[in-house]
Write an enzyme that holds these catalytic residues in place. Structure first.
Site, PDB file in Angstrom:
ATOM      1  N   LYS A   1       0.839  -1.209   0.000  1.00  0.00           N
ATOM      2  CA  LYS A   1       0.000   0.000   0.000  1.00  0.00           C
ATOM      3  C   LYS A   1       0.869   1.252   0.000  1.00  0.00           C
ATOM      4  O   LYS A   1       0.524   2.254  -0.608  1.00  0.00           O
ATOM      5  CB  LYS A   1      -0.939   0.011   1.217  1.00  0.00           C
ATOM      6  CG  LYS A   1      -2.079  -0.983   1.115  1.00  0.00           C
ATOM      7  CD  LYS A   1      -3.197  -0.499   0.204  1.00  0.00           C
ATOM      8  CE  LYS A   1      -4.296  -1.543   0.089  1.00  0.00           C
ATOM      9  NZ  LYS A   1      -5.374  -1.186  -0.810  1.00  0.00           N
TER      10      LYS A   1
ATOM     11  N   LYS B   1      -1.871  -9.937  -8.207  1.00  0.00           N
ATOM     12  CA  LYS B   1      -3.185 -10.476  -7.835  1.00  0.00           C
ATOM     13  C   LYS B   1      -4.269  -9.527  -8.353  1.00  0.00           C
ATOM     14  O   LYS B   1      -4.053  -8.307  -8.422  1.00  0.00           O
ATOM     15  CB  LYS B   1      -3.296 -10.678  -6.317  1.00  0.00           C
ATOM     16  CG  LYS B   1      -3.524  -9.416  -5.516  1.00  0.00           C
ATOM     17  CD  LYS B   1      -4.304  -9.693  -4.218  1.00  0.00           C
ATOM     18  CE  LYS B   1      -4.788  -8.364  -3.652  1.00  0.00           C
ATOM     19  NZ  LYS B   1      -5.891  -8.398  -2.749  1.00  0.00           N
TER      20      LYS B   1
ATOM     21  N   LYS C   1      -9.231  -4.613  -6.772  1.00  0.00           N
ATOM     22  CA  LYS C   1     -10.155  -3.535  -7.157  1.00  0.00           C
ATOM     23  C   LYS C   1      -9.378  -2.275  -7.523  1.00  0.00           C
ATOM     24  O   LYS C   1      -9.762  -1.534  -8.401  1.00  0.00           O
ATOM     25  CB  LYS C   1     -11.095  -3.193  -6.003  1.00  0.00           C
ATOM     26  CG  LYS C   1     -11.953  -4.330  -5.524  1.00  0.00           C
ATOM     27  CD  LYS C   1     -12.932  -3.814  -4.478  1.00  0.00           C
ATOM     28  CE  LYS C   1     -13.323  -4.883  -3.498  1.00  0.00           C
ATOM     29  NZ  LYS C   1     -12.403  -4.981  -2.342  1.00  0.00           N
TER      30      LYS C   1
HETATM   31  N1  AQP Z   1      -6.971 -11.774  -6.450  1.00  0.00           N
HETATM   32  C1  AQP Z   1      -7.515 -12.408  -5.420  1.00  0.00           C
HETATM   33  N2  AQP Z   1      -7.450 -13.755  -5.351  1.00  0.00           N
HETATM   34  C2  AQP Z   1      -8.010 -14.431  -4.310  1.00  0.00           C
HETATM   35  N3  AQP Z   1      -8.663 -13.819  -3.297  1.00  0.00           N
HETATM   36  C3  AQP Z   1      -8.756 -12.467  -3.339  1.00  0.00           C
HETATM   37  N4  AQP Z   1      -9.329 -11.578  -2.521  1.00  0.00           N
HETATM   38  C4  AQP Z   1      -9.123 -10.329  -3.010  1.00  0.00           C
HETATM   39  N5  AQP Z   1      -8.440 -10.391  -4.140  1.00  0.00           N
HETATM   40  C5  AQP Z   1      -8.191 -11.708  -4.386  1.00  0.00           C
HETATM   41  C6  AQP Z   1     -10.050 -11.912  -1.311  1.00  0.00           C
HETATM   42  O1  AQP Z   1     -11.302 -11.256  -1.349  1.00  0.00           O
HETATM   43  C7  AQP Z   1     -11.691 -10.957  -0.012  1.00  0.00           C
HETATM   44  C8  AQP Z   1     -12.164  -9.534   0.075  1.00  0.00           C
HETATM   45  O2  AQP Z   1     -11.057  -8.695  -0.232  1.00  0.00           O
HETATM   46  P1  AQP Z   1     -11.075  -7.191   0.216  1.00  0.00           P
HETATM   47  O3  AQP Z   1     -11.917  -6.438  -0.698  1.00  0.00           O
HETATM   48  O4  AQP Z   1     -11.447  -7.056   1.624  1.00  0.00           O
HETATM   49  O5  AQP Z   1      -9.592  -6.754   0.190  1.00  0.00           O
HETATM   50  P2  AQP Z   1      -8.451  -6.955  -0.833  1.00  0.00           P
HETATM   51  O6  AQP Z   1      -7.801  -8.281  -0.669  1.00  0.00           O
HETATM   52  O7  AQP Z   1      -7.541  -5.801  -0.618  1.00  0.00           O
HETATM   53  O8  AQP Z   1      -9.168  -6.904  -2.235  1.00  0.00           O
HETATM   54  P3  AQP Z   1      -8.787  -5.971  -3.389  1.00  0.00           P
HETATM   55  O9  AQP Z   1      -9.640  -6.212  -4.527  1.00  0.00           O
HETATM   56  O10 AQP Z   1      -7.307  -6.105  -3.629  1.00  0.00           O
HETATM   57  O11 AQP Z   1      -9.156  -4.545  -2.782  1.00  0.00           O
HETATM   58  P4  AQP Z   1      -8.344  -3.197  -2.792  1.00  0.00           P
HETATM   59  O12 AQP Z   1      -7.868  -3.004  -4.193  1.00  0.00           O
HETATM   60  O13 AQP Z   1      -9.322  -2.183  -2.350  1.00  0.00           O
HETATM   61  O14 AQP Z   1      -7.206  -3.365  -1.820  1.00  0.00           O
HETATM   62  C9  AQP Z   1     -10.475 -11.222   0.876  1.00  0.00           C
HETATM   63  O15 AQP Z   1     -10.675 -12.438   1.560  1.00  0.00           O
HETATM   64  C10 AQP Z   1      -9.348 -11.350  -0.090  1.00  0.00           C
HETATM   65  O16 AQP Z   1      -8.336 -12.228   0.370  1.00  0.00           O
END
Ligand code: AQP
Length: 328
Positions: free
Chosen positions: A117, A197, A200
């Protein structure tokens, strides 16, 4: 006296930080849906967490409701699980503060997601990003959950939650169970760039409930097998992200992969097929989502009822914690 929870309880949170994507669904939400049938399940839209990167109030409010409608349309059943918004049960913030006093700063500074981050939003390295895992630990243990369905990107956070629990229990006596991560068959879904990975915030997502044209564009923009220069070259489905995703949208992927290996199928054919299958797979959920968003009061009622249902549990844990820590 031990107060460790006996009933298996699961908890997981998802950030309302943008449109949910294949990584969220294949890596976590599918398990939310599956596990609600077997366990006492609590699912949380973590708006406090989202504040570490989303700073527009109207956007956050909209995304929170959209995330609730998404989860419901993908199969969360309010009769079988509790769905709520993190800030509607604010006891977690008090618990998070108390947990910071047993958490060395060095544990937080070494967290991989914090390091990422810092790179992704260098102009906004706020304190919430550093203490994110402490609030996450508080979210889970406030309800004494023992199982946490997440993607593998959360493994380090979960390990930290366990360390925080151990630190608390060592200092104040056995209070919290150590939570365990539960993974799906797709613990890490790569983004359309085929390297990082799917996320969002990284612009490499395939949104599960987007309209068919958006999904098609996102899939057609995927990086495929980079070793395959010409259409007649044999493909490598083991390392091609498009081929890997086919595993989750049909039971014929072995045949499709053989077509790639023998160059009977091209990367563009595979992407077209994948886009069509993803759209078909989520068509019914997309319809339910549009219906729910047309009746936002219903969504808000479900969220309010969820927060209310959790009140006794949250209150009881906080009373116990305050007592153990000497707060009068
Ligand atoms: N690429 C991924 N593969 C497998 N699992 C994933 N998760 C997220 N991306 C992947 C899982 O989705 C759940 C919710 O995620 P989150 O929205 O709380 O946070 P995150 O992991 O930070 O997801 P993003 O999309 O990457 O969000 P941003 O971009 O806002 O930081 C979690 O269980 C996560 O493991």
């Amino acid at each position: 006296m031990t107060t460790t929870a006996v009933t298996p309880r699961i908890f997981s949170g998802i950030q309302p930080s943008g449109a949910p994507h294949l990584g969220n669904d294949l890596g976590a939400i599918r398990n939310y849906v599956r596990l609600q049938a077997e366990y006492e399940a609590i699912y949380c839209i973590v708006d406090y967490h989202a504040l570490t990167s989303t700073h527009d109030a109207a956007t956050l409010r909209t995304r929170t409701r959209e995330m609730a409608a998404t989860l419901l349309s993908l199969g969360l059943d309010p009769e079988r699980c509790t769905l709520f918004v993190q800030s509607h049960r604010p006891e977690c913030t008090e618990l998070a503060w108390l947990l910071t006093t047993v958490t060395p700063v060095s544990w937080l500074e070494r967290t991989p997601t914090y390091k990422e981050k810092k790179q992704n939003q260098p102009d906004d390295i706020n304190h919430g990003l550093l203490t994110y895992p402490v609030l996450q630990a508080a979210d889970i243990i406030l309800y004494k959950a023992t199982m946490v369905p997440v993607g593998r990107d959360q493994a380090a956070h979960l390990e930290l939650s366990r360390e925080i629990v151990r630190a608390f229990n060592n200092r104040y006596g056995d209070t919290f169970p150590e939570p365990q991560a539960v993974y799906t068959e797709a613990p890490v879904v790569l983004g359309t760039d085929g390297v990082r990975k799917m996320s969002k915030s990284l612009g490499n997502a395939i949104e599960v409930l987007a309209d068919p044209e958006t999904v098609r564009k996102q899939v057609m923009g995927m990086v495929t097998d980079t070793t395959r220069a010409l259409r007649k070259d044999p493909g490598h489905p083991d390392t091609c992200n498009v081929c890997q995703l086919q595993r989750f949208f049909g039971d014929d992927h072995e045949g499709l992969w053989e077509g790639e290996r023998t160059a009977q199928t091209g990367c563009v054919d595979m992407k077209k097929l994948l886009a069509a299958r993803i759209t078909d797979h989520y068509a019914a959920a997309r319809e339910r989502y549009l219906e729910l968003m047309a009746t936002p009061d219903r969504v808000d009622e479900i969220l309010a009822a969820g927060a209310e249902r959790l009140k006794p549990l949250a209150t009881a844990t906080m009373a116990e914690v305050r007592e153990r820590m000497g707060l009068r």
